[in-house]
Design an enzyme around this catalytic site. Structure first.
Site, PDB file in Angstrom:
ATOM      1  N   SER A 135       6.256  -8.248  11.666  1.00 39.33           N
ATOM      2  CA  SER A 135       4.974  -7.528  11.765  1.00 39.33           C
ATOM      3  C   SER A 135       4.396  -7.709  13.161  1.00 39.33           C
ATOM      4  O   SER A 135       4.636  -8.746  13.800  1.00 39.33           O
ATOM      5  CB  SER A 135       3.985  -8.097  10.735  1.00 39.33           C
ATOM      6  OG  SER A 135       2.684  -7.585  10.969  1.00 39.33           O
ATOM      7  N   TYR A 148      -0.229 -15.792   7.188  1.00 39.87           N
ATOM      8  CA  TYR A 148       0.660 -14.631   7.339  1.00 39.87           C
ATOM      9  C   TYR A 148       1.154 -14.525   8.782  1.00 39.87           C
ATOM     10  O   TYR A 148       2.365 -14.414   9.040  1.00 39.87           O
ATOM     11  CB  TYR A 148      -0.094 -13.370   6.936  1.00 39.87           C
ATOM     12  CG  TYR A 148       0.724 -12.099   7.009  1.00 39.87           C
ATOM     13  CD1 TYR A 148       1.666 -11.804   6.020  1.00 39.87           C
ATOM     14  CD2 TYR A 148       0.558 -11.187   8.051  1.00 39.87           C
ATOM     15  CE1 TYR A 148       2.413 -10.628   6.082  1.00 39.87           C
ATOM     16  CE2 TYR A 148       1.303 -10.016   8.110  1.00 39.87           C
ATOM     17  CZ  TYR A 148       2.228  -9.735   7.116  1.00 39.87           C
ATOM     18  OH  TYR A 148       2.969  -8.580   7.173  1.00 39.87           O
TER      19      TYR A 148
HETATM   20  N1  LIG Z   1       1.833  -2.985   4.723  1.00 44.45           N
HETATM   21  C1  LIG Z   1       1.663  -3.362   5.974  1.00 44.45           C
HETATM   22  O1  LIG Z   1       0.658  -2.994   6.619  1.00 44.45           O
HETATM   23  C2  LIG Z   1       2.689  -4.213   6.663  1.00 44.45           C
HETATM   24  C3  LIG Z   1       2.569  -4.390   8.040  1.00 44.45           C
HETATM   25  C4  LIG Z   1       3.506  -5.169   8.704  1.00 44.45           C
HETATM   26  C5  LIG Z   1       4.544  -5.740   8.018  1.00 44.45           C
HETATM   27  N2  LIG Z   1       4.651  -5.560   6.660  1.00 44.45           N
HETATM   28  C6  LIG Z   1       5.752  -6.206   5.969  1.00 44.45           C
HETATM   29  O2  LIG Z   1       6.487  -5.245   5.244  1.00 44.45           O
HETATM   30  C7  LIG Z   1       7.136  -5.890   4.143  1.00 44.45           C
HETATM   31  C8  LIG Z   1       6.870  -5.077   2.875  1.00 44.45           C
HETATM   32  O3  LIG Z   1       5.474  -5.153   2.595  1.00 44.45           O
HETATM   33  P1  LIG Z   1       4.666  -3.977   1.900  1.00 44.45           P
HETATM   34  O4  LIG Z   1       3.520  -3.687   2.763  1.00 44.45           O
HETATM   35  O5  LIG Z   1       5.573  -2.903   1.477  1.00 44.45           O
HETATM   36  O6  LIG Z   1       4.047  -4.753   0.646  1.00 44.45           O
HETATM   37  P2  LIG Z   1       4.351  -4.666  -0.928  1.00 44.45           P
HETATM   38  O7  LIG Z   1       4.208  -3.274  -1.413  1.00 44.45           O
HETATM   39  O8  LIG Z   1       3.526  -5.734  -1.535  1.00 44.45           O
HETATM   40  O9  LIG Z   1       5.895  -5.054  -0.998  1.00 44.45           O
HETATM   41  C9  LIG Z   1       6.351  -6.379  -0.928  1.00 44.45           C
HETATM   42  C10 LIG Z   1       7.702  -6.406  -1.587  1.00 44.45           C
HETATM   43  O10 LIG Z   1       8.222  -7.744  -1.509  1.00 44.45           O
HETATM   44  C11 LIG Z   1       8.600  -8.152  -2.818  1.00 44.45           C
HETATM   45  N3  LIG Z   1       8.461  -9.595  -2.937  1.00 44.45           N
HETATM   46  C12 LIG Z   1       7.339 -10.333  -2.783  1.00 44.45           C
HETATM   47  N4  LIG Z   1       7.610 -11.632  -3.027  1.00 44.45           N
HETATM   48  C13 LIG Z   1       8.936 -11.699  -3.348  1.00 44.45           C
HETATM   49  C14 LIG Z   1       9.798 -12.729  -3.716  1.00 44.45           C
HETATM   50  N5  LIG Z   1       9.374 -14.003  -3.832  1.00 44.45           N
HETATM   51  N6  LIG Z   1      11.092 -12.429  -3.986  1.00 44.45           N
HETATM   52  C15 LIG Z   1      11.545 -11.158  -3.893  1.00 44.45           C
HETATM   53  N7  LIG Z   1      10.770 -10.126  -3.550  1.00 44.45           N
HETATM   54  C16 LIG Z   1       9.467 -10.393  -3.282  1.00 44.45           C
HETATM   55  C17 LIG Z   1       7.681  -7.381  -3.767  1.00 44.45           C
HETATM   56  O11 LIG Z   1       8.241  -7.187  -5.054  1.00 44.45           O
HETATM   57  P3  LIG Z   1       8.012  -8.071  -6.364  1.00 44.45           P
HETATM   58  O12 LIG Z   1       6.552  -8.378  -6.449  1.00 44.45           O
HETATM   59  O13 LIG Z   1       8.549  -7.190  -7.448  1.00 44.45           O
HETATM   60  O14 LIG Z   1       8.856  -9.298  -6.146  1.00 44.45           O
HETATM   61  C18 LIG Z   1       7.642  -6.029  -3.064  1.00 44.45           C
HETATM   62  O15 LIG Z   1       8.782  -5.274  -3.403  1.00 44.45           O
HETATM   63  C19 LIG Z   1       6.590  -7.306   4.104  1.00 44.45           C
HETATM   64  O16 LIG Z   1       7.509  -8.194   4.706  1.00 44.45           O
HETATM   65  C20 LIG Z   1       5.322  -7.221   4.918  1.00 44.45           C
HETATM   66  O17 LIG Z   1       4.955  -8.462   5.487  1.00 44.45           O
HETATM   67  C21 LIG Z   1       3.736  -4.802   5.968  1.00 44.45           C
END
Ligand SMILES: NC(=O)c1ccc[n+]([C@@H]2O[C@H](COP(=O)([O-])OP(=O)(O)OC[C@H]3O[C@@H](n4cnc5c(N)ncnc54)[C@H](OP(=O)(O)O)[C@@H]3O)[C@@H](O)[C@H]2O)c1
Length: 259
Positions: A135, A148
């Site tokens: 990120s 984070y």
């Molecule tokens: N959204 C943003 O603005 C943003 C910005 C920068 C980076 N990111 C990064 O992008 C990635 C995806 O995030 P997102 O925004 O799409 O959020 P999200 O919709 O909450 O997705 C997170 C995913 O990770 C899975 N997960 C969480 N804990 C886990 C565990 N212990 N084991 C296996 N799977 C796990 C969740 O599924 P389950 O709950 O089913 O396990 C879900 O599929 C993350 O690494 C986040 O830090 C997001």
């Protein structure tokens, strides 16, 4: 690289960026396996055209075993996208060490476990690709998002080191640094989120970046510019800025509203 026909594993693919990316890659002709904890949501995302391997990435043995299941399901593996992640805000009072531990377990150790599940086989084959989703939050520390941001900074650093270690052995490392994306993760966030993009836009950008062999994919562009400039800001100026934000109640994690 050619996405069509590539065998790709995406973790954290039950929702958000991971679900959108898995769908985008399958639409482009990749053979995709997806993982996360919620098996029902994974099945929905898969729609019968992806291998589903439920998994908690904090469980090292289970993650290594899942890697084997993915290779069996896809007949090998070309790309692993380490996307599973979590976010919540941090408060200095009361101090919560457990929140740090939980973040680092998922955002750092989860990625490390997934690397263990794929890197040895890629090294043995002399080819493969690890795509880490970190990120722009990893570029600088922000009040309210300490757990984070620290984990994402560690992940960027880890991936950069690994890129050098693995390149001579034929394994490519790509780093994805998104800005704000509309997902379940940012739904919990009440701070201002400039330049926020939808998950399908993020997925297309990431898939394009993988296909173009980009070492680093940072988006959206205005956020990339802002955060790359923030990295250049002297410590004193960054401290003044973040302390002012904290004073006004605008945190990396949330806006504290008066009343
Ligand atoms: N959204 C943003 O603005 C943003 C910005 C920068 C980076 N990111 C990064 O992008 C990635 C995806 O995030 P997102 O925004 O799409 O959020 P999200 O919709 O909450 O997705 C997170 C995913 O990770 C899975 N997960 C969480 N804990 C886990 C565990 N212990 N084991 C296996 N799977 C796990 C969740 O599924 P389950 O709950 O089913 O396990 C879900 O599929 C993350 O690494 C986040 O830090 C997001």
């Amino acid at each position: 690289m050619e996405i069509f026909g590539a065998r790709i594993w995406v973790t954290g693919a039950s929702t958000g960026i991971g679900a959108a990316l898995a769908t985008e890659l399958a639409d482009r002709g990749a053979r995709v396996a997806i993982s996360a904890r919620n098996a029902e949501q994974l099945a929905e995302v898969a729609g019968g055209r992806m291998a589903v391997v439920p998994l908690d990435v904090t469980d090292r043995a289970a993650t290594v075993a899942a890697g084997e299941r993915v290779r069996e399901a896809l007949g090998g593996l070309d790309v692993a996208v380490l996307n599973a992640g979590t976010w919540s805000s941090f408060h200095v009072e009361p101090w919560d060490s457990q929140l740090f531990a939980d973040h680092l377990q998922v955002n750092v150790m989860g990625a490390v476990h997934t690397m263990e599940a794929v890197v040895p086989q890629m090294l043995a084959a002399g080819r493969g690709r690890v795509v880490g989703v970190a990120s722009v939050a990893g570029y600088r520390g922000l009040p309210g998002s300490e757990a984070y941001n620290a984990g994402k900074a560690a992940l960027i650093n880890l991936l950069e080191g690994l890129r050098g270690s693995l390149a001579p052995r034929g394994v490519v490392v790509q780093i994805i640094n998104p800005g704000f994306v509309t997902t379940r993760l940012t739904d919990r966030n009440t701070c201002p989120m400039p330049f926020k993009v939808e998950a399908d836009v993020a997925a297309r950008t990431i898939a394009d970046g993988i296909a173009r062999d980009k070492a680093e994919v940072v988006f959206p562009v205005p956020m990339m510019v802002a955060m790359k400039l923030a990295r250049l800001l002297p410590v004193r100026a960054w401290t003044r800025l973040t302390a002012e934000l904290a004073r006004r109640g605008v945190h990396g994690g949330q806006t504290r509203r008066a009343g």
